[in-house]
Design a protein around this motif. Structure first.
Motif, PDB file in Angstrom:
ATOM      1  N   PRO A 101     -10.236 -22.428  51.498  1.00  0.00           N
ATOM      2  CA  PRO A 101      -9.667 -21.149  51.079  1.00  0.00           C
ATOM      3  C   PRO A 101      -8.142 -21.245  50.969  1.00  0.00           C
ATOM      4  O   PRO A 101      -7.494 -21.929  51.764  1.00  0.00           O
ATOM      5  CB  PRO A 101     -10.083 -20.188  52.197  1.00  0.00           C
ATOM      6  CG  PRO A 101     -11.281 -20.830  52.817  1.00  0.00           C
ATOM      7  CD  PRO A 101     -11.046 -22.303  52.724  1.00  0.00           C
ATOM      8  N   VAL A 102      -7.593 -20.581  49.972  1.00  0.00           N
ATOM      9  CA  VAL A 102      -6.152 -20.667  49.730  1.00  0.00           C
ATOM     10  C   VAL A 102      -5.465 -19.402  50.223  1.00  0.00           C
ATOM     11  O   VAL A 102      -6.077 -18.338  50.364  1.00  0.00           O
ATOM     12  CB  VAL A 102      -5.845 -20.900  48.232  1.00  0.00           C
ATOM     13  CG1 VAL A 102      -6.454 -22.220  47.783  1.00  0.00           C
ATOM     14  CG2 VAL A 102      -6.356 -19.757  47.368  1.00  0.00           C
ATOM     15  N   GLU A 103      -4.173 -19.537  50.483  1.00  0.00           N
ATOM     16  CA  GLU A 103      -3.405 -18.406  51.000  1.00  0.00           C
ATOM     17  C   GLU A 103      -2.880 -17.512  49.883  1.00  0.00           C
ATOM     18  O   GLU A 103      -2.662 -16.311  50.081  1.00  0.00           O
ATOM     19  CB  GLU A 103      -2.249 -18.908  51.860  1.00  0.00           C
ATOM     20  CG  GLU A 103      -1.531 -17.801  52.616  1.00  0.00           C
ATOM     21  CD  GLU A 103      -0.562 -18.328  53.658  1.00  0.00           C
ATOM     22  OE1 GLU A 103       0.257 -17.526  54.157  1.00  0.00           O
ATOM     23  OE2 GLU A 103      -0.623 -19.539  53.977  1.00  0.00           O
ATOM     24  N   LYS A 133      -8.376 -17.002  51.410  1.00  0.00           N
ATOM     25  CA  LYS A 133      -8.658 -16.771  52.816  1.00  0.00           C
ATOM     26  C   LYS A 133      -8.449 -15.288  53.114  1.00  0.00           C
ATOM     27  O   LYS A 133      -7.756 -14.579  52.366  1.00  0.00           O
ATOM     28  CB  LYS A 133      -7.732 -17.623  53.688  1.00  0.00           C
ATOM     29  CG  LYS A 133      -6.260 -17.293  53.531  1.00  0.00           C
ATOM     30  CD  LYS A 133      -5.355 -18.257  54.283  1.00  0.00           C
ATOM     31  CE  LYS A 133      -5.440 -18.060  55.774  1.00  0.00           C
ATOM     32  NZ  LYS A 133      -4.418 -18.876  56.484  1.00  0.00           N
ATOM     33  N   VAL A 134      -9.047 -14.795  54.171  1.00  0.00           N
ATOM     34  CA  VAL A 134      -8.816 -13.414  54.580  1.00  0.00           C
ATOM     35  C   VAL A 134      -7.335 -13.246  54.902  1.00  0.00           C
ATOM     36  O   VAL A 134      -6.745 -14.051  55.638  1.00  0.00           O
ATOM     37  CB  VAL A 134      -9.697 -13.042  55.800  1.00  0.00           C
ATOM     38  CG1 VAL A 134      -9.342 -11.658  56.305  1.00  0.00           C
ATOM     39  CG2 VAL A 134     -11.164 -13.114  55.422  1.00  0.00           C
ATOM     40  N   GLY A 135      -6.730 -12.241  54.312  1.00  0.00           N
ATOM     41  CA  GLY A 135      -5.291 -12.036  54.440  1.00  0.00           C
ATOM     42  C   GLY A 135      -4.496 -12.647  53.309  1.00  0.00           C
ATOM     43  O   GLY A 135      -3.281 -12.457  53.223  1.00  0.00           O
ATOM     44  N   GLY A 136      -5.185 -13.390  52.415  1.00  0.00           N
ATOM     45  CA  GLY A 136      -4.511 -14.016  51.291  1.00  0.00           C
ATOM     46  C   GLY A 136      -4.195 -13.036  50.178  1.00  0.00           C
ATOM     47  O   GLY A 136      -4.702 -11.907  50.150  1.00  0.00           O
ATOM     48  N   VAL A 221     -13.632  -5.685  42.730  1.00  0.00           N
ATOM     49  CA  VAL A 221     -14.042  -6.984  43.274  1.00  0.00           C
ATOM     50  C   VAL A 221     -13.644  -7.146  44.735  1.00  0.00           C
ATOM     51  O   VAL A 221     -13.930  -8.197  45.331  1.00  0.00           O
ATOM     52  CB  VAL A 221     -13.486  -8.157  42.438  1.00  0.00           C
ATOM     53  CG1 VAL A 221     -13.920  -8.025  40.989  1.00  0.00           C
ATOM     54  CG2 VAL A 221     -11.974  -8.248  42.540  1.00  0.00           C
ATOM     55  N   GLY A 222     -12.976  -6.152  45.302  1.00  0.00           N
ATOM     56  CA  GLY A 222     -12.723  -6.182  46.739  1.00  0.00           C
ATOM     57  C   GLY A 222     -11.279  -6.288  47.177  1.00  0.00           C
ATOM     58  O   GLY A 222     -10.996  -6.335  48.381  1.00  0.00           O
ATOM     59  N   LYS A 251      -6.685  -9.799  49.993  1.00  0.00           N
ATOM     60  CA  LYS A 251      -8.063  -9.908  50.458  1.00  0.00           C
ATOM     61  C   LYS A 251      -8.066  -9.665  51.947  1.00  0.00           C
ATOM     62  O   LYS A 251      -7.524 -10.466  52.723  1.00  0.00           O
ATOM     63  CB  LYS A 251      -8.634 -11.288  50.145  1.00  0.00           C
ATOM     64  CG  LYS A 251     -10.049 -11.509  50.698  1.00  0.00           C
ATOM     65  CD  LYS A 251     -10.567 -12.884  50.364  1.00  0.00           C
ATOM     66  CE  LYS A 251     -11.936 -13.126  50.964  1.00  0.00           C
ATOM     67  NZ  LYS A 251     -12.496 -14.444  50.585  1.00  0.00           N
ATOM     68  N   ARG A 252      -8.672  -8.586  52.391  1.00  0.00           N
ATOM     69  CA  ARG A 252      -8.661  -8.237  53.803  1.00  0.00           C
ATOM     70  C   ARG A 252      -9.972  -8.522  54.512  1.00  0.00           C
ATOM     71  O   ARG A 252     -10.025  -8.530  55.724  1.00  0.00           O
ATOM     72  CB  ARG A 252      -8.285  -6.768  53.972  1.00  0.00           C
ATOM     73  CG  ARG A 252      -6.835  -6.448  53.645  1.00  0.00           C
ATOM     74  CD  ARG A 252      -5.877  -7.318  54.438  1.00  0.00           C
ATOM     75  NE  ARG A 252      -4.491  -6.925  54.280  1.00  0.00           N
ATOM     76  CZ  ARG A 252      -3.445  -7.649  54.673  1.00  0.00           C
ATOM     77  NH1 ARG A 252      -3.655  -8.835  55.240  1.00  0.00           N
ATOM     78  NH2 ARG A 252      -2.209  -7.234  54.499  1.00  0.00           N
TER      79      ARG A 252
END
Length: 254
Positions: A101-103, A133-136, A221-222, A251-252
């Motif tokens: 996953p990327v930031e 990634k979550v937070g990205g 898409v979120g 992305k949370r």
């Protein structure tokens, strides 16, 4: 005939017209917005490295992909000239791969608009969300509608060292207001001492997006915490006179 292929002559024109490090205000903007990012960064439609290389030189861990092998070849050569390395993949917006996953994902210069349908755009946004990634964060630029609808095709030329000249003649094919799409035929010609050496035809299409349309697509898409900025001034409400509109979204959760 594939749309937006960026074959041999088109890639050379891009390389001549938009060399590595040339900024439209976006290089400085992205460096500022990515300040503090330590994880991997992905650039879709990386092209010849105009944006990728300045981000690498600033210490960011950047990889990229592009549908054009010719564009990637230029990018690889530019990396080697600077003793830099980056993972480059021959892929499109909806079939690229990530090892982790990327930031952050950065899509500068309106490249997202090369996707010529709403469905393809939505699929790409879903892929972006899944790759983060979550937070990205996703950082994405769009050209304003007027910049696409009101473009005036015509003849352009570039010097091609050592003794060449490249011409580009853009002929309008279609302007579909319902599909929010323009399509042109691009004819590239390579000349040397007045002799035509090579010709390349490519269909080129762009889809424009409304500001609220993109915001709703991101939400669908979120993505959350969506901000929209005009003219590479973060937080500035876009105006009709702005040359670019920038979106930033997080992305949370998975």
């Amino acid at each position: 005939m594939m749309n937006n292929r960026y074959g041999k002559l088109a890639s050379l024109v891009y390389h001549l017209d938009k060399p590595v490090g040339r900024s439209f205000g976006d290089v400085e903007y992205y460096l500022e917005r990515l300040r503090g990012v330590s994880g991997p960064v992905l650039e879709p439609a990386v092209g010849t490295g105009r944006m990728l290389i300045p981000l690498l030189q600033a210490g960011l861990d950047v990889s990229g992909f592009d549908i054009s092998q010719e564009m990637l070849d230029y990018c690889q050569r530019e990396l080697e000239l600077r003793s830099l390395t980056a993972r480059l993949e021959l892929a499109g917006f909806t079939d690229y791969r990530v090892d982790r996953p990327v930031e952050a994902i950065v899509v500068p210069a309106g490249s997202f608009q090369l996707l010529d349908s709403f469905e393809q755009g939505l699929l790409a946004l879903r892929r972006f969300h899944a790759s983060l990634k979550v937070g990205g964060r996703l950082l994405l630029d769009l050209d304003p509608v007027a910049a696409i609808v009101n473009v005036q095709p015509g003849l352009r030329t570039w010097s091609a060292p050592p003794n060449g000249l490249i011409t580009l003649n853009a002929t309008p094919l279609e302007k579909d207001y319902c599909a929010q799409l323009t399509r042109e035929m691009h004819r590239y010609e390579l000349w040397e001492h007045g002799v035509l050496l090579e010709t390349q035809l490519e269909q080129f299409s762009l889809r424009w997006w409304g500001v609220q349309e993109m915001r709703m697509a991101l939400e669908q898409v979120g993505f959350t915490e969506i901000s929209v900025s005009g003219g590479y001034q973060y937080g500035k409400m876009p105006q009709d006179t702005d040359g670019i509109i920038s979106f930033e979204a997080y992305k949370r959760q998975d």
